[in-house]
Design an enzyme around this catalytic site. Structure first.
Site, PDB file in Angstrom:
ATOM      1  N   ASP A  30      54.178  60.223  78.132  1.00 30.32           N
ATOM      2  CA  ASP A  30      54.918  59.390  77.181  1.00 30.32           C
ATOM      3  C   ASP A  30      56.419  59.587  77.295  1.00 30.32           C
ATOM      4  O   ASP A  30      57.165  59.329  76.346  1.00 30.32           O
ATOM      5  CB  ASP A  30      54.467  59.695  75.752  1.00 30.32           C
ATOM      6  N   LYS A 143      51.164  60.328  68.743  1.00 29.22           N
ATOM      7  CA  LYS A 143      51.960  61.556  68.784  1.00 29.22           C
ATOM      8  C   LYS A 143      53.317  61.336  68.156  1.00 29.22           C
ATOM      9  O   LYS A 143      53.915  60.273  68.320  1.00 29.22           O
ATOM     10  CB  LYS A 143      52.137  62.020  70.230  1.00 29.22           C
ATOM     11  N   GLU A 184      53.140  67.481  65.781  1.00 27.77           N
ATOM     12  CA  GLU A 184      53.876  68.316  66.741  1.00 27.77           C
ATOM     13  C   GLU A 184      55.187  68.846  66.152  1.00 27.77           C
ATOM     14  O   GLU A 184      56.225  68.195  66.236  1.00 27.77           O
ATOM     15  CB  GLU A 184      54.173  67.527  68.022  1.00 27.77           C
ATOM     16  N   GLU A 186      57.555  71.194  67.206  1.00 24.00           N
ATOM     17  CA  GLU A 186      57.908  72.059  68.343  1.00 24.00           C
ATOM     18  C   GLU A 186      59.087  72.963  68.015  1.00 24.00           C
ATOM     19  O   GLU A 186      60.142  72.508  67.594  1.00 24.00           O
ATOM     20  CB  GLU A 186      58.260  71.225  69.581  1.00 24.00           C
ATOM     21  N   LYS A 226      49.792  70.009  67.775  1.00 25.97           N
ATOM     22  CA  LYS A 226      50.419  70.256  69.083  1.00 25.97           C
ATOM     23  C   LYS A 226      51.592  71.215  68.879  1.00 25.97           C
ATOM     24  O   LYS A 226      52.724  70.785  68.669  1.00 25.97           O
ATOM     25  CB  LYS A 226      50.883  68.943  69.727  1.00 25.97           C
ATOM     26  N   SER A 297      48.162  69.794  75.924  1.00 30.68           N
ATOM     27  CA  SER A 297      48.740  68.447  75.935  1.00 30.68           C
ATOM     28  C   SER A 297      50.033  68.598  76.729  1.00 30.68           C
ATOM     29  O   SER A 297      51.118  68.763  76.164  1.00 30.68           O
ATOM     30  CB  SER A 297      49.021  67.947  74.516  1.00 30.68           C
ATOM     31  N   TYR A 359      63.266  63.882  74.284  1.00 34.01           N
ATOM     32  CA  TYR A 359      62.453  62.929  75.031  1.00 34.01           C
ATOM     33  C   TYR A 359      63.223  61.626  75.182  1.00 34.01           C
ATOM     34  O   TYR A 359      63.715  61.112  74.212  1.00 34.01           O
ATOM     35  CB  TYR A 359      61.127  62.656  74.304  1.00 34.01           C
TER      36      TYR A 359
END
Length: 359
Positions: A30, A143, A184, A186, A226, A297, A359
């Protein structure tokens, strides 16, 4: 909004459990257009829509063994609507191979005012309509990535609370539209912190995240987590074994993640392909309380060698596919606690760390 129906719950549970089937995990494909530009630049390939399509086609048509290790693929919006050379939509290729299509739905990290360069994730506006459309177009999970960082003063209580609430809102909207939310939060690997600090912050962040999920009435059996593994910061001078990383990670999760959650799909967080497999294997071998499936993942940790082997050359597609399948097999074996190590690849041992990764 009314509670989920029994039919909705049943479908969410079935999807979540299929994603974390034994020895299988998720390919995170992604990457945004900008991120793909950086990946392509590393192999001297122009970042065009066609080159991105060809590369994703390489992954999705890699062969009959892919579904043995890959249960789901997270797609970027552009990729969801792309087709293979023969006109078959990527979504259909995945579905025909028993691989579940998923979709990245957040709109990226933005600054959180009044903090020490911390952020929150945007994209809640119009999310219900987008999720409904993505479900119609074949997606069954989603996600959303939030990012926190470890410094002397961060993550702040504000950043932890804000990101936990954003993740809970996202999860609620997804579930009411038939998508299993991958949650997620992170914690970036940037910094000099040691393993103990990583574990402490991970416990703090996950505690707040699950408090928010419960406050928002999230159906935990129809979610996946995640998280980052607990690892020392990239600039930490002290080295730790995979077994120490596994113990810190499992301990943090056992203290914070309810047993109702079907599975935990780790992000690779800039680890090399080989380290991501070795550490996941150690986590699955660790003798501790682990009521959830523990799998992967991975984005970079499944793709780095494949990208390098392909390098944009039409006659190297098979080489790229072989490299990808090799890493998928390694990750799948690690998810079962059966990875012996040593899977070769053009970039297997390279650090995939990117400072302040966006991202």
């Amino acid at each position: 909004m009314p509670h989920l129906t029994e039919e909705q719950k049943k479908e969410l549970v079935a999807t979540a459990n299929a994603i974390v089937a034994p020895g299988k995990g998720i390919l995170a494909a992604d990457e945004s257009t900008g991120t793909m530009g950086k990946r392509m630049a590393n192999i001297n390939v122009e970042n065009t829509e066609e080159n991105r399509r060809v590369y994703r086609q390489l992954l999705f048509t890699s062969g009959a063994t892919m579904p043995q290790y890959i249960s789901g693929v997270i797609l970027f919006h552009e990729t969801l609507y792309q087709k293979a050379d023969d006109g078959t939509p990527f979504v259909k290729i995945l579905q025909d191979n028993g691989v579940i299509p998923g979709i990245k739905v957040d709109k990226g990290v933005v600054p959180l005012g009044g903090t020490d360069i911390e952020g929150t994730t945007q994209g809640l506006d119009g999310l219900a309509e987008r999720c409904a459309q993505y479900y119609k177009d074949g997606c069954r999970f989603a996600k959303w990535r939030c990012v926190l960082k470890i410094t002397a003063n961060t993550p702040s209580s504000l950043a932890i609370m804000e990101n936990a609430n954003v993740l809970a809102r996202y999860a609620s909207i997804c579930q009411h539209n038939g998508l299993v939310p991958i949650v997620e939060p992170e914690i970036l690997p940037d910094g000099e912190h040691d393993l103990e600090r990583s574990q402490y912050v991970t416990e703090k962040v996950l505690s707040a995240t699950y408090k928010a999920l419960m406050d928002h009435h999230i159906f935990l059996e129809g979610t996946l987590l995640k998280p980052n593994m607990c690892t020392p910061g990239q600039s930490c001078s002290k080295r730790y074994t995979a077994q120490q990383i596994a113990e810190a990670t499992v301990t943090a999760l056992s203290r914070t993640v309810p047993a109702a959650v079907p599975g935990i799909v780790f992000l690779s967080g800039g680890q090399s392909e080989e380290d991501a497999s070795i550490n996941l294997d150690a986590i699955n071998k660790f003798q501790g309380k682990k009521p959830w499936k523990l799998t992967f993942s991975y984005g970079r940790a499944l793709q780095a060698s494949a990208l390098k082997a392909w390098s944009g050359k039409a006659d190297q597609i098979k080489a790229g596919q072989a490299a990808f399948l090799g890493r998928a097999k390694a990750a799948g074996e690690a998810a079962a606690g059966k990875y012996a190590g040593g899977e070769a690849g053009a970039a297997a041992g390279e650090s995939l760390f990117i400072k302040d990764h966006a991202y």
